[in-house]
Design a protein around this motif. Structure first.
Motif, mmCIF file in Angstrom:
data_model
loop_
_atom_site.group_PDB
_atom_site.id
_atom_site.type_symbol
_atom_site.label_atom_id
_atom_site.label_comp_id
_atom_site.label_asym_id
_atom_site.label_seq_id
_atom_site.Cartn_x
_atom_site.Cartn_y
_atom_site.Cartn_z
ATOM 1 N N GLY A 57 90.227 52.712 18.013
ATOM 2 C CA GLY A 57 89.432 53.792 17.453
ATOM 3 C C GLY A 57 88.538 53.307 16.321
ATOM 4 N N LYS A 58 89.087 52.468 15.439
ATOM 5 C CA LYS A 58 88.292 51.920 14.343
ATOM 6 C C LYS A 58 87.101 51.132 14.869
ATOM 7 C CE LYS A 58 92.151 51.555 11.076
ATOM 8 N NZ LYS A 58 92.993 50.641 10.268
ATOM 9 N N SER A 59 87.356 50.315 15.879
ATOM 10 C CA SER A 59 86.280 49.509 16.440
ATOM 11 C C SER A 59 85.258 50.366 17.173
ATOM 12 C CB SER A 59 86.874 48.457 17.384
ATOM 13 O OG SER A 59 85.863 47.624 17.912
ATOM 14 N N ALA A 60 85.738 51.333 17.952
ATOM 15 C CA ALA A 60 84.839 52.180 18.741
ATOM 16 C C ALA A 60 83.934 53.030 17.860
ATOM 17 C CB ALA A 60 85.649 53.075 19.678
ATOM 18 N N GLY A 61 84.430 53.430 16.685
ATOM 19 C CA GLY A 61 83.636 54.265 15.801
ATOM 20 C C GLY A 61 82.327 53.617 15.398
ATOM 21 N N GLY A 62 82.379 52.329 15.076
ATOM 22 C CA GLY A 62 81.171 51.619 14.690
ATOM 23 C C GLY A 62 80.171 51.515 15.826
ATOM 24 N N PHE A 63 80.662 51.236 17.025
ATOM 25 C CA PHE A 63 79.764 51.101 18.175
ATOM 26 C C PHE A 63 79.143 52.445 18.550
ATOM 27 C CE2 PHE A 63 82.220 47.231 18.634
ATOM 28 C CZ PHE A 63 81.272 46.320 19.061
ATOM 29 N N LEU A 64 79.953 53.510 18.563
ATOM 30 C CA LEU A 64 79.429 54.816 18.937
ATOM 31 C C LEU A 64 78.396 55.301 17.922
ATOM 32 C CD1 LEU A 64 79.621 57.138 20.962
ATOM 33 C CD2 LEU A 64 81.400 58.161 19.515
ATOM 34 N N SER A 65 78.657 55.052 16.644
ATOM 35 C CA SER A 65 77.712 55.448 15.610
ATOM 36 C C SER A 65 76.387 54.717 15.754
ATOM 37 C CB SER A 65 78.311 55.173 14.227
ATOM 38 O OG SER A 65 77.398 55.501 13.210
ATOM 39 N N HIS A 66 76.451 53.453 16.142
ATOM 40 C CA HIS A 66 75.231 52.656 16.310
ATOM 41 C C HIS A 66 74.350 53.226 17.416
ATOM 42 C CE1 HIS A 66 72.634 49.120 16.528
ATOM 43 N NE2 HIS A 66 72.856 49.083 17.832
ATOM 44 N N ILE A 82 98.516 60.007 21.013
ATOM 45 C CA ILE A 82 97.881 58.683 21.016
ATOM 46 C C ILE A 82 96.352 58.801 20.969
ATOM 47 C CG2 ILE A 82 97.505 56.611 22.410
ATOM 48 C CD1 ILE A 82 100.482 56.777 23.175
ATOM 49 N N PRO A 83 95.722 59.613 21.817
ATOM 50 C CA PRO A 83 94.258 59.768 21.665
ATOM 51 C C PRO A 83 93.869 60.444 20.356
ATOM 52 C CG PRO A 83 95.101 61.209 23.393
ATOM 53 C CD PRO A 83 96.201 60.279 23.049
ATOM 54 N N ALA A 84 94.751 61.274 19.785
ATOM 55 C CA ALA A 84 94.455 61.864 18.476
ATOM 56 C C ALA A 84 94.303 60.771 17.424
ATOM 57 C CB ALA A 84 95.566 62.841 18.069
ATOM 58 N N LEU A 85 95.189 59.783 17.459
ATOM 59 C CA LEU A 85 95.088 58.645 16.546
ATOM 60 C C LEU A 85 93.794 57.868 16.771
ATOM 61 C CD1 LEU A 85 98.756 57.292 16.643
ATOM 62 C CD2 LEU A 85 97.600 58.321 14.678
ATOM 63 N N PHE A 86 93.435 57.706 18.030
ATOM 64 C CA PHE A 86 92.198 56.994 18.375
ATOM 65 C C PHE A 86 90.990 57.676 17.741
ATOM 66 C CE2 PHE A 86 88.460 56.648 21.085
ATOM 67 C CZ PHE A 86 88.333 55.277 21.245
ATOM 68 N N PHE A 87 90.844 58.964 17.959
ATOM 69 C CA PHE A 87 89.657 59.676 17.471
ATOM 70 C C PHE A 87 89.678 59.851 15.953
ATOM 71 C CE2 PHE A 87 89.603 61.174 21.954
ATOM 72 C CZ PHE A 87 88.331 60.734 22.269
ATOM 73 N N PHE A 88 90.860 60.059 15.369
ATOM 74 C CA PHE A 88 90.951 60.259 13.930
ATOM 75 C C PHE A 88 90.509 59.016 13.168
ATOM 76 C CE2 PHE A 88 93.514 60.512 9.921
ATOM 77 C CZ PHE A 88 92.899 61.634 9.392
ATOM 78 N N ASN A 89 90.757 57.847 13.728
ATOM 79 C CA ASN A 89 90.435 56.598 13.038
ATOM 80 C C ASN A 89 89.040 56.071 13.346
ATOM 81 O OD1 ASN A 89 92.906 55.342 11.473
ATOM 82 N ND2 ASN A 89 93.735 56.390 13.256
ATOM 83 N N MET A 90 88.290 56.759 14.184
ATOM 84 C CA MET A 90 86.942 56.294 14.512
ATOM 85 C C MET A 90 86.002 56.305 13.303
ATOM 86 S SD MET A 90 86.125 57.795 18.330
ATOM 87 C CE MET A 90 84.469 57.140 18.330
ATOM 88 N N THR A 91 86.284 57.161 12.321
ATOM 89 C CA THR A 91 85.392 57.252 11.169
ATOM 90 C C THR A 91 85.699 56.206 10.100
ATOM 91 O OG1 THR A 91 86.817 58.909 10.111
ATOM 92 C CG2 THR A 91 85.048 59.720 11.531
ATOM 93 N N MET A 92 86.721 55.399 10.304
ATOM 94 C CA MET A 92 87.112 54.435 9.280
ATOM 95 C C MET A 92 85.975 53.493 8.890
ATOM 96 S SD MET A 92 88.356 51.399 8.134
ATOM 97 C CE MET A 92 89.549 50.822 6.964
ATOM 98 N N PRO A 93 85.323 52.815 9.853
ATOM 99 C CA PRO A 93 84.224 51.921 9.460
ATOM 100 C C PRO A 93 82.994 52.670 8.954
ATOM 101 C CG PRO A 93 84.344 52.069 11.846
ATOM 102 C CD PRO A 93 85.568 52.760 11.303
#
Length: 341
Positions: A227-236, A265-276
């Motif tokens: 989720g942390k990694s995906a957040g940066g890519f999706l934002s880009h 498990i997907p809740a953790l994924f999406f919640f952590n997408m905003t970390m970066p």
């Protein structure tokens, strides 16, 4: 294309080192030091997280004076690896200081590479993500096969050597495209600080009844890291505001049913997408002080963890705690995005 490839390689090497350093910390902390005194755990966390703010400010000062801008960060990274290895054998204090030095040095290098190649925070997500995996594996092993420590240290030094080779031709000056966005810094700083503090508290306080056994523990950790990694890519590719809205609304809904692994498990994924994204927001507002920006948000992690560490709050269920945390984070980050524009 060549410069982008160089930056991707450098960030990839730093990410692997991040996983290795966090593995060593958890491996030693839970295997050698955890049973000695509960106070040692607090001392380690203070050294590892709270000290990143003054160390980041020191690194910024050294970088401003240096002819080659990467050298102070590389020195912090090397010192962090060495002190982490020594601390794993000697003391949680040294272990924590080594962790802090590495995170500040590696974090600043990642911020600069991300900015240099205009990744818009993608590199930050890649860098921060593997740390959770290293921590989880280190906690599971808990000091078993302690002789493997030397192999991990050797691997870290090899990765550092490859990083030095990759950065050998980097320009010593700041890139011409980098510009200050310091106007309106205080509101963005406060909002990002609150979001990270809230995320830290939620991550430690929320308890999942299904999170038992090695498989589900590792699976949830992998979801968090991805989720942390995906957040940066999706934002880009889609924009920061859309990423914030989609990820946190989805996590808020999924946390309602979070007592079941298929939703938790997907809740953790999406919640952590905003970390970066929080780190990217603040780093862009503080282009001349990336170390301090990194350290401020790490200090927020430390503050958010304290209520759980001192037993001021019990374990909280995914609903309503996760849902409320997601919605509060959504409001705070939307305000921060608005202040950024």
């Amino acid at each position: 294309m060549t410069e982008n490839h160089s930056s991707r390689t450098a960030i990839g090497l730093l990410s692997l080192m991040h996983m290795g350093v966090d593995f060593l910390c958890a491996f030693a902390l839970f295997g050698r030091f955890f049973g000695r005194s509960a106070d040692l755990f607090f001392v380690y966390n203070f050294c590892a997280f709270a000290l990143q703010m003054p160390l980041g400010a020191l690194l910024d000062s050294l970088t401003q004076r240096a002819e080659k801008k990467q050298e102070p960060s590389l020195f912090f990274t090397l010192s962090g690896i060495l002190l982490t290895a020594i601390g794993a054998l000697v003391s949680p204090v040294i272990l924590g200081i080594g962790n802090a030095l590495f995170h500040v040095g590696g974090g600043v290098l990642t911020i600069r590479e991300d900015d240099y190649s205009k990744f818009d925070g993608q590199g930050l997500g890649v860098f921060v993500a593997p740390g959770a995996i290293g921590l989880a594996i280190g906690m599971l092993l808990k000091g078993k096969y302690f002789s493997m420590l030397w192999g991990i240290v050797a691997a870290l030094m090899l990765l550092l050597f490859l990083l030095l080779y990759r950065l050998r031709e980097k320009l010593s000056a700041e890139t011409a495209e980098q510009r200050s966005e310091a106007d309106g810094l205080a509101p963005v700083l406060l909002l990002c600080f609150l979001v990270v503090m809230l995320r830290s508290f939620a991550g430690m306080a929320i308890s999942f009844s299904w999170k038992q056994g090695t498989f589900l523990t590792l699976l949830s950790t992998l979801a968090l890291a991805c989720g942390k990694s995906a957040g940066g890519f999706l934002s880009h590719f889609t924009g920061m505001r859309k990423t914030v809205i989609v990820s946190l609304l989805l996590s808020a809904v999924l946390y309602v049913f979070g007592d079941r692994a298929v939703f938790g498990i997907p809740a953790l994924f999406f919640f952590n997408m905003t970390m970066p994204l929080t780190l990217y927001l603040l780093a862009k507002k503080m282009p001349g002080a990336p170390g301090l920006a990194f350290g401020i948000l790490t200090f927020a992690l430390f503050i958010g963890y304290l209520p759980v560490l001192f037993g001021l709050t019990g374990k909280l269920p995914p609903f309503p705690a996760g849902t409320v945390g997601s919605l509060l984070s959504l409001v705070l980050l939307l305000l921060a995005c608005r202040r950024r524009s």
